[in-house]
Design a protein around this motif. Structure first.
Motif, PDB file in Angstrom:
ATOM      1  N   PHE A  60      -7.069-130.483  37.183  1.00 38.97           N
ATOM      2  CA  PHE A  60      -8.522-129.867  37.396  1.00 38.97           C
ATOM      3  C   PHE A  60      -9.270-130.278  36.186  1.00 38.97           C
ATOM      4  CE2 PHE A  60      -6.231-126.173  39.549  1.00 38.97           C
ATOM      5  CZ  PHE A  60      -6.105-126.527  40.760  1.00 38.97           C
ATOM      6  N   SER A  63     -10.672-133.734  37.350  1.00 40.74           N
ATOM      7  CA  SER A  63     -11.601-133.538  38.231  1.00 40.74           C
ATOM      8  C   SER A  63     -12.938-133.051  37.499  1.00 40.74           C
ATOM      9  CB  SER A  63     -11.238-132.802  39.304  1.00 40.74           C
ATOM     10  OG  SER A  63      -9.940-133.271  39.925  1.00 40.74           O
ATOM     11  N   LEU A 112     -15.211-125.775  40.542  1.00 42.31           N
ATOM     12  CA  LEU A 112     -14.162-126.268  39.906  1.00 42.31           C
ATOM     13  C   LEU A 112     -14.155-125.289  38.519  1.00 42.31           C
ATOM     14  CD1 LEU A 112     -14.425-130.072  39.586  1.00 42.31           C
ATOM     15  CD2 LEU A 112     -12.543-129.048  40.618  1.00 42.31           C
ATOM     16  N   MET A 116     -10.403-123.468  38.096  1.00 43.07           N
ATOM     17  CA  MET A 116      -9.837-123.528  36.961  1.00 43.07           C
ATOM     18  C   MET A 116      -9.264-121.978  36.416  1.00 43.07           C
ATOM     19  SD  MET A 116     -11.486-126.579  34.957  1.00 43.07           S
ATOM     20  CE  MET A 116     -10.624-127.130  33.633  1.00 43.07           C
ATOM     21  N   ASP A 119      -6.449-120.876  38.400  1.00 44.90           N
ATOM     22  CA  ASP A 119      -5.498-121.695  38.189  1.00 44.90           C
ATOM     23  C   ASP A 119      -4.673-120.954  36.714  1.00 44.90           C
ATOM     24  OD1 ASP A 119      -3.430-123.990  37.691  1.00 44.90           O
ATOM     25  OD2 ASP A 119      -4.399-124.122  35.701  1.00 44.90           O
ATOM     26  N   CYS A 139      -3.512-127.899  44.660  1.00 54.21           N
ATOM     27  CA  CYS A 139      -4.753-128.300  43.940  1.00 54.21           C
ATOM     28  C   CYS A 139      -5.608-129.465  44.395  1.00 54.21           C
ATOM     29  CB  CYS A 139      -3.917-129.140  43.072  1.00 54.21           C
ATOM     30  SG  CYS A 139      -2.933-127.922  41.862  1.00 54.21           S
ATOM     31  N   VAL A 143      -9.681-128.884  44.810  1.00 58.25           N
ATOM     32  CA  VAL A 143     -10.774-129.792  44.273  1.00 58.25           C
ATOM     33  C   VAL A 143     -11.495-130.471  45.333  1.00 58.25           C
ATOM     34  CG1 VAL A 143     -10.908-132.333  43.328  1.00 58.25           C
ATOM     35  CG2 VAL A 143      -9.132-130.454  42.539  1.00 58.25           C
ATOM     36  N   SER A 146     -14.024-127.676  46.261  1.00 58.47           N
ATOM     37  CA  SER A 146     -15.070-127.652  45.495  1.00 58.47           C
ATOM     38  C   SER A 146     -16.306-128.857  45.548  1.00 58.47           C
ATOM     39  CB  SER A 146     -14.672-127.890  43.893  1.00 58.47           C
ATOM     40  OG  SER A 146     -13.690-126.763  43.654  1.00 58.47           O
TER      41      SER A 146
END
Length: 302
Positions: A60, A63, A112, A116, A119, A139, A143, A146
């Motif tokens: 993440f 990204s 994102l 996060m 996460d 994951c 991404v 997003s």
């Protein structure tokens, strides 16, 4: 009045009118942009080649750094070159393209940051199930989601804008193209378009912020059951993320959740989140993360 739709370019007023001040800004902002690209690019490279940075958190982070490079590059290179130009111009199509990518990447970054936070919530509150919940497939889907969310949001914004008839004077009172300054050039009343744009941006921002706040409140409550060492490690990781969230959401909500104005302060706030914040993110994550610092030392060693 002539329609801007038939003109080839728009005039941008810029940040300051004084040529000497603009030269100073050029000297200040060029190194900041280069640091943004290099700093975020370094994180992308490190996560790609380092075996110690393969956990979901770093996927993440990589990204986010990629989005930061693209987001900043949508506005800053033109802004910097315009600082040395006597007349700052941009085509209408170029203006619409800048608006599209600016909102696309800005919203992708918002989602994102939410991902996060989720996460960290799973890692701290459900550690035994972490690898099952946050698999690599999940994951990559988060991404991709997003980016897709940003694309949908920006497409709605631009589809509202394109049909509008524009009239002169073809002057945008900003240093880059954005929706509210462009709406002021429309021949027709844009009240409804403004409400839709604000609802689209505002609803997305408020929901994202509520998810972020609730995630970290839950994390803080859950940390009471952890050891002192566990609390310190978790808080250190979360502190970086919370700092980035504040730096991103603070200026953005100041500008987009209130009536637009032509005050210079608004432009200066926009400078903060388009120029400064993308540079700070890699610094914040690197300084507070031992694994990233170790990976960086190994990279430099090679």
């Amino acid at each position: 009045m002539a329609s801007v739709n038939n003109m080839t370019e728009l005039i941008i007023t810029g940040l300051f009118q004084d040529p000497e001040v603009q030269k100073v800004c050029f000297v200040l902002f060029l190194p900041v942009y280069l640091a943004t690209v290099l700093g975020n690019g370094l994180i992308v490279v490190m996560v790609s080649i380092s075996k110690s940075l393969r956990s979901p958190m770093y996927i993440f982070l990589s990204s986010l750094s990629l989005v930061e490079i693209c987001y900043s590059s949508t506005v800053v290179p033109k802004f910097i070159t315009d600082l040395l130009a006597k007349v700052k111009t941009i085509s209408l199509k170029g203006c619409l393209a800048q608006i599209f990518f600016f909102h696309f990447l800005g919203v992708a970054e918002t989602f994102l940051l939410v991902v996060m936070a989720y996460d960290r919530y799973v890692a701290i509150c459900k550690p035994l199930h972490y690898m099952n919940i946050m698999s690599h497939q999940v994951c990559h889907m988060l991404v991709a989601g997003s980016w897709l969310g940003g694309l949908i949001h920006s497409t709605i914004q631009i589809l509202i804008t394109i049909p509008l008839p524009f009239c002169g004077p073809n002057v945008i009172d900003h240093y880059f193209c954005d929706l509210q300054p462009l709406f002021k050039l429309a021949c027709t009343d844009t009240f409804m378009e403004g409400v839709i744009v604000m609802a689209n941006s505002g609803l997305m921002s408020i929901i994202s912020l509520l998810i972020l706040v609730s995630s970290y409140v839950t994390i803080l409550v859950n940390l009471r059951n952890h050891s002192a060492e566990g609390r310190h490690k978790a808080l250190s990781t979360c502190a970086s993320h919370i700092t980035v969230v504040i730096l991103f959401f603070g200026p953005a909500m100041f500008l987009y959740l209130r009536p637009s104005s032509t005050f210079t302060e608004d432009k200066l706030v926009a400078v903060f989140y388009t120029v400064i914040t993308p540079m700070l993110n890699p610094i914040i994550y690197t300084l507070r993360n031992a694994e990233v610092k170790n990976a960086m030392k190994k990279l430099w060693g090679k």
